[in-house]
Motif scaffolding. Structure first.
Motif, PDB file in Angstrom:
ATOM      1  N   PRO A  70     -14.817   0.043  24.913  1.00 14.58           N
ATOM      2  CA  PRO A  70     -15.232  -0.833  23.810  1.00 14.58           C
ATOM      3  C   PRO A  70     -14.263  -0.774  22.624  1.00 14.58           C
ATOM      4  O   PRO A  70     -13.769   0.284  22.268  1.00 14.58           O
ATOM      5  CB  PRO A  70     -16.606  -0.302  23.417  1.00 14.58           C
ATOM      6  CG  PRO A  70     -16.627   1.109  23.878  1.00 14.58           C
ATOM      7  CD  PRO A  70     -15.699   1.193  25.062  1.00 14.58           C
ATOM      8  N   CYS A  71     -14.000  -1.931  22.067  1.00 16.20           N
ATOM      9  CA  CYS A  71     -13.154  -2.058  20.880  1.00 16.20           C
ATOM     10  C   CYS A  71     -14.021  -2.560  19.740  1.00 16.20           C
ATOM     11  O   CYS A  71     -14.902  -3.393  19.934  1.00 16.20           O
ATOM     12  CB  CYS A  71     -12.018  -3.049  21.125  1.00 16.20           C
ATOM     13  SG  CYS A  71     -10.892  -2.566  22.438  1.00 16.20           S
ATOM     14  N   LYS A  72     -13.732  -2.052  18.553  1.00 21.29           N
ATOM     15  CA  LYS A  72     -14.463  -2.476  17.357  1.00 21.29           C
ATOM     16  C   LYS A  72     -13.468  -2.794  16.253  1.00 21.29           C
ATOM     17  O   LYS A  72     -12.416  -2.167  16.159  1.00 21.29           O
ATOM     18  CB  LYS A  72     -15.393  -1.354  16.864  1.00 21.29           C
ATOM     19  CG  LYS A  72     -16.507  -1.009  17.799  1.00 21.29           C
ATOM     20  CD  LYS A  72     -17.345   0.115  17.222  1.00 21.29           C
ATOM     21  CE  LYS A  72     -18.402   0.540  18.223  1.00 21.29           C
ATOM     22  NZ  LYS A  72     -19.173   1.687  17.723  1.00 21.29           N
ATOM     23  N   LEU A  73     -13.832  -3.734  15.426  1.00 23.02           N
ATOM     24  CA  LEU A  73     -13.029  -4.096  14.263  1.00 23.02           C
ATOM     25  C   LEU A  73     -13.172  -3.001  13.210  1.00 23.02           C
ATOM     26  O   LEU A  73     -14.268  -2.503  12.969  1.00 23.02           O
ATOM     27  CB  LEU A  73     -13.524  -5.434  13.699  1.00 23.02           C
ATOM     28  CG  LEU A  73     -12.774  -6.031  12.536  1.00 23.02           C
ATOM     29  CD1 LEU A  73     -11.361  -6.402  12.939  1.00 23.02           C
ATOM     30  CD2 LEU A  73     -13.498  -7.274  12.041  1.00 23.02           C
ATOM     31  N   ASN A  74     -12.071  -2.612  12.588  1.00 26.96           N
ATOM     32  CA  ASN A  74     -12.090  -1.651  11.488  1.00 26.96           C
ATOM     33  C   ASN A  74     -11.819  -2.431  10.210  1.00 26.96           C
ATOM     34  O   ASN A  74     -10.666  -2.721   9.882  1.00 26.96           O
ATOM     35  CB  ASN A  74     -11.046  -0.551  11.695  1.00 26.96           C
ATOM     36  CG  ASN A  74     -11.006   0.421  10.532  1.00 26.96           C
ATOM     37  OD1 ASN A  74     -11.905   0.446   9.706  1.00 26.96           O
ATOM     38  ND2 ASN A  74      -9.960   1.208  10.469  1.00 26.96           N
ATOM     39  N   GLY A  75     -12.873  -2.781   9.523  1.00 22.67           N
ATOM     40  CA  GLY A  75     -12.756  -3.611   8.330  1.00 22.67           C
ATOM     41  C   GLY A  75     -12.016  -2.953   7.180  1.00 22.67           C
ATOM     42  O   GLY A  75     -11.468  -3.637   6.320  1.00 22.67           O
ATOM     43  N   GLU A  76     -11.955  -1.632   7.158  1.00 24.87           N
ATOM     44  CA  GLU A  76     -11.291  -0.937   6.051  1.00 24.87           C
ATOM     45  C   GLU A  76      -9.810  -1.293   5.965  1.00 24.87           C
ATOM     46  O   GLU A  76      -9.275  -1.489   4.874  1.00 24.87           O
ATOM     47  CB  GLU A  76     -11.472   0.576   6.181  1.00 24.87           C
ATOM     48  CG  GLU A  76     -11.031   1.342   4.969  1.00 24.87           C
ATOM     49  CD  GLU A  76     -11.749   0.953   3.676  1.00 24.87           C
ATOM     50  OE1 GLU A  76     -11.083   0.947   2.626  1.00 24.87           O
ATOM     51  OE2 GLU A  76     -12.955   0.641   3.714  1.00 24.87           O
ATOM     52  N   ALA A  77      -9.135  -1.399   7.113  1.00 30.74           N
ATOM     53  CA  ALA A  77      -7.709  -1.763   7.104  1.00 30.74           C
ATOM     54  C   ALA A  77      -7.519  -3.184   6.582  1.00 30.74           C
ATOM     55  O   ALA A  77      -6.559  -3.466   5.860  1.00 30.74           O
ATOM     56  CB  ALA A  77      -7.123  -1.621   8.501  1.00 30.74           C
ATOM     57  N   LEU A  78      -8.425  -4.079   6.936  1.00 30.42           N
ATOM     58  CA  LEU A  78      -8.345  -5.453   6.416  1.00 30.42           C
ATOM     59  C   LEU A  78      -8.636  -5.485   4.921  1.00 30.42           C
ATOM     60  O   LEU A  78      -8.025  -6.256   4.181  1.00 30.42           O
ATOM     61  CB  LEU A  78      -9.320  -6.358   7.165  1.00 30.42           C
ATOM     62  CG  LEU A  78      -8.942  -6.688   8.592  1.00 30.42           C
ATOM     63  CD1 LEU A  78     -10.078  -7.429   9.289  1.00 30.42           C
ATOM     64  CD2 LEU A  78      -7.681  -7.528   8.641  1.00 30.42           C
ATOM     65  N   LYS A  79      -9.540  -4.631   4.470  1.00 29.38           N
ATOM     66  CA  LYS A  79      -9.859  -4.578   3.045  1.00 29.38           C
ATOM     67  C   LYS A  79      -8.640  -4.134   2.244  1.00 29.38           C
ATOM     68  O   LYS A  79      -8.374  -4.662   1.170  1.00 29.38           O
ATOM     69  CB  LYS A  79     -11.039  -3.647   2.791  1.00 29.38           C
ATOM     70  CG  LYS A  79     -11.454  -3.622   1.326  1.00 29.38           C
ATOM     71  CD  LYS A  79     -12.633  -2.730   1.092  1.00 29.38           C
ATOM     72  CE  LYS A  79     -13.068  -2.665  -0.343  1.00 29.38           C
ATOM     73  NZ  LYS A  79     -12.106  -2.888  -1.381  1.00 29.38           N
ATOM     74  N   THR A  80      -7.892  -3.183   2.776  1.00 24.07           N
ATOM     75  CA  THR A  80      -6.682  -2.717   2.090  1.00 24.07           C
ATOM     76  C   THR A  80      -5.699  -3.871   1.904  1.00 24.07           C
ATOM     77  O   THR A  80      -5.139  -4.061   0.823  1.00 24.07           O
ATOM     78  CB  THR A  80      -6.024  -1.573   2.892  1.00 24.07           C
ATOM     79  OG1 THR A  80      -6.966  -0.511   3.015  1.00 24.07           O
ATOM     80  CG2 THR A  80      -4.772  -1.067   2.209  1.00 24.07           C
ATOM     81  N   ALA A  81      -5.500  -4.665   2.952  1.00 23.72           N
ATOM     82  CA  ALA A  81      -4.601  -5.822   2.869  1.00 23.72           C
ATOM     83  C   ALA A  81      -5.161  -6.862   1.896  1.00 23.72           C
ATOM     84  O   ALA A  81      -4.419  -7.433   1.088  1.00 23.72           O
ATOM     85  CB  ALA A  81      -4.388  -6.437   4.250  1.00 23.72           C
ATOM     86  N   SER A  82      -6.447  -7.084   1.958  1.00 26.73           N
ATOM     87  CA  SER A  82      -7.086  -8.051   1.070  1.00 26.73           C
ATOM     88  C   SER A  82      -6.966  -7.621  -0.392  1.00 26.73           C
ATOM     89  O   SER A  82      -6.664  -8.445  -1.267  1.00 26.73           O
ATOM     90  CB  SER A  82      -8.561  -8.202   1.452  1.00 26.73           C
ATOM     91  OG  SER A  82      -9.218  -9.052   0.556  1.00 26.73           O
ATOM     92  N   ASP A  83      -7.167  -6.341  -0.645  1.00 24.18           N
ATOM     93  CA  ASP A  83      -7.036  -5.831  -2.017  1.00 24.18           C
ATOM     94  C   ASP A  83      -5.614  -6.020  -2.531  1.00 24.18           C
ATOM     95  O   ASP A  83      -5.406  -6.368  -3.698  1.00 24.18           O
ATOM     96  CB  ASP A  83      -7.416  -4.344  -2.077  1.00 24.18           C
ATOM     97  CG  ASP A  83      -8.904  -4.113  -1.886  1.00 24.18           C
ATOM     98  OD1 ASP A  83      -9.682  -5.084  -1.947  1.00 24.18           O
ATOM     99  OD2 ASP A  83      -9.282  -2.945  -1.654  1.00 24.18           O
ATOM    100  N   TRP A  84      -4.632  -5.797  -1.668  1.00 23.00           N
ATOM    101  CA  TRP A  84      -3.237  -5.957  -2.069  1.00 23.00           C
ATOM    102  C   TRP A  84      -2.959  -7.423  -2.414  1.00 23.00           C
ATOM    103  O   TRP A  84      -2.284  -7.727  -3.405  1.00 23.00           O
ATOM    104  CB  TRP A  84      -2.309  -5.486  -0.947  1.00 23.00           C
ATOM    105  CG  TRP A  84      -0.874  -5.559  -1.314  1.00 23.00           C
ATOM    106  CD1 TRP A  84      -0.146  -4.658  -2.021  1.00 23.00           C
ATOM    107  CD2 TRP A  84       0.033  -6.635  -1.002  1.00 23.00           C
ATOM    108  NE1 TRP A  84       1.151  -5.091  -2.164  1.00 23.00           N
ATOM    109  CE2 TRP A  84       1.288  -6.302  -1.550  1.00 23.00           C
ATOM    110  CE3 TRP A  84      -0.104  -7.836  -0.307  1.00 23.00           C
ATOM    111  CZ2 TRP A  84       2.391  -7.129  -1.424  1.00 23.00           C
ATOM    112  CZ3 TRP A  84       1.004  -8.650  -0.191  1.00 23.00           C
ATOM    113  CH2 TRP A  84       2.231  -8.298  -0.743  1.00 23.00           C
ATOM    114  N   MET A  85      -3.478  -8.344  -1.596  1.00 20.73           N
ATOM    115  CA  MET A  85      -3.245  -9.779  -1.838  1.00 20.73           C
ATOM    116  C   MET A  85      -4.011 -10.286  -3.046  1.00 20.73           C
ATOM    117  O   MET A  85      -3.588 -11.249  -3.692  1.00 20.73           O
ATOM    118  CB  MET A  85      -3.634 -10.594  -0.596  1.00 20.73           C
ATOM    119  CG  MET A  85      -2.677 -10.409   0.551  1.00 20.73           C
ATOM    120  SD  MET A  85      -3.034 -11.484   1.954  1.00 20.73           S
ATOM    121  CE  MET A  85      -4.599 -10.842   2.497  1.00 20.73           C
TER     122      MET A  85
END
Length: 121
Positions: A70-85
């Motif tokens: 099973p694979c799951k999305l790790n939203g924390e890594a996306l949040k880091t990119a979103s915060d930077w943008m």
């Protein structure tokens, strides 16, 4: 050595990986489920490489339950990119607000000048 943000954006640069993330945003999926839409155009080893890039970037987590992966999305890594943008979004919004104010002042001056000379616009 790449920093996490660079790895994240590098992983997001590929449309196949973005599609895999979009699927995982709907919920957990195994490798076979993620691979299925791409098997006409891509080999399973190529799909596995895409998943490894996503995993290395921290965008997904993959576990092992017997034969099931099973694979799951790790939203924390996306949040880091979103915060930077986000800081750049604020910059552009402020820039567009200044441009809007400038255009309104130019338009108002043209209208005032037209009225002064008896023109209708």
């Amino acid at each position: 050595m790449q920093d996490n943000l660079s790895q994240t954006f590098s992983a997001l640069a590929d449309p196949t990986r973005r599609a895999m993330l979009a699927r995982l945003a709907k919920g957990e999926a195994n490798v076979s489920d993620l691979a299925e839409p791409f098997l006409k155009d891509m080999s399973l080893p190529a799909i596995t490489k895409h998943l490894k890039v996503l995993e290395k970037a921290g965008l997904i987590t993959k576990s092992k339950e017997a034969q099931y992966r099973p694979c799951k999305l790790n939203g924390e890594a996306l949040k880091t990119a979103s915060d930077w943008m986000e800081q750049y979004r604020v910059f552009w919004e402020e820039s567009f607000d200044r441009l809007d104010e400038y255009l309104k002042s130019v338009t108002a001056k043209k209208k005032a000048k037209g009225k002064k000379h008896g023109r209708k616009k």
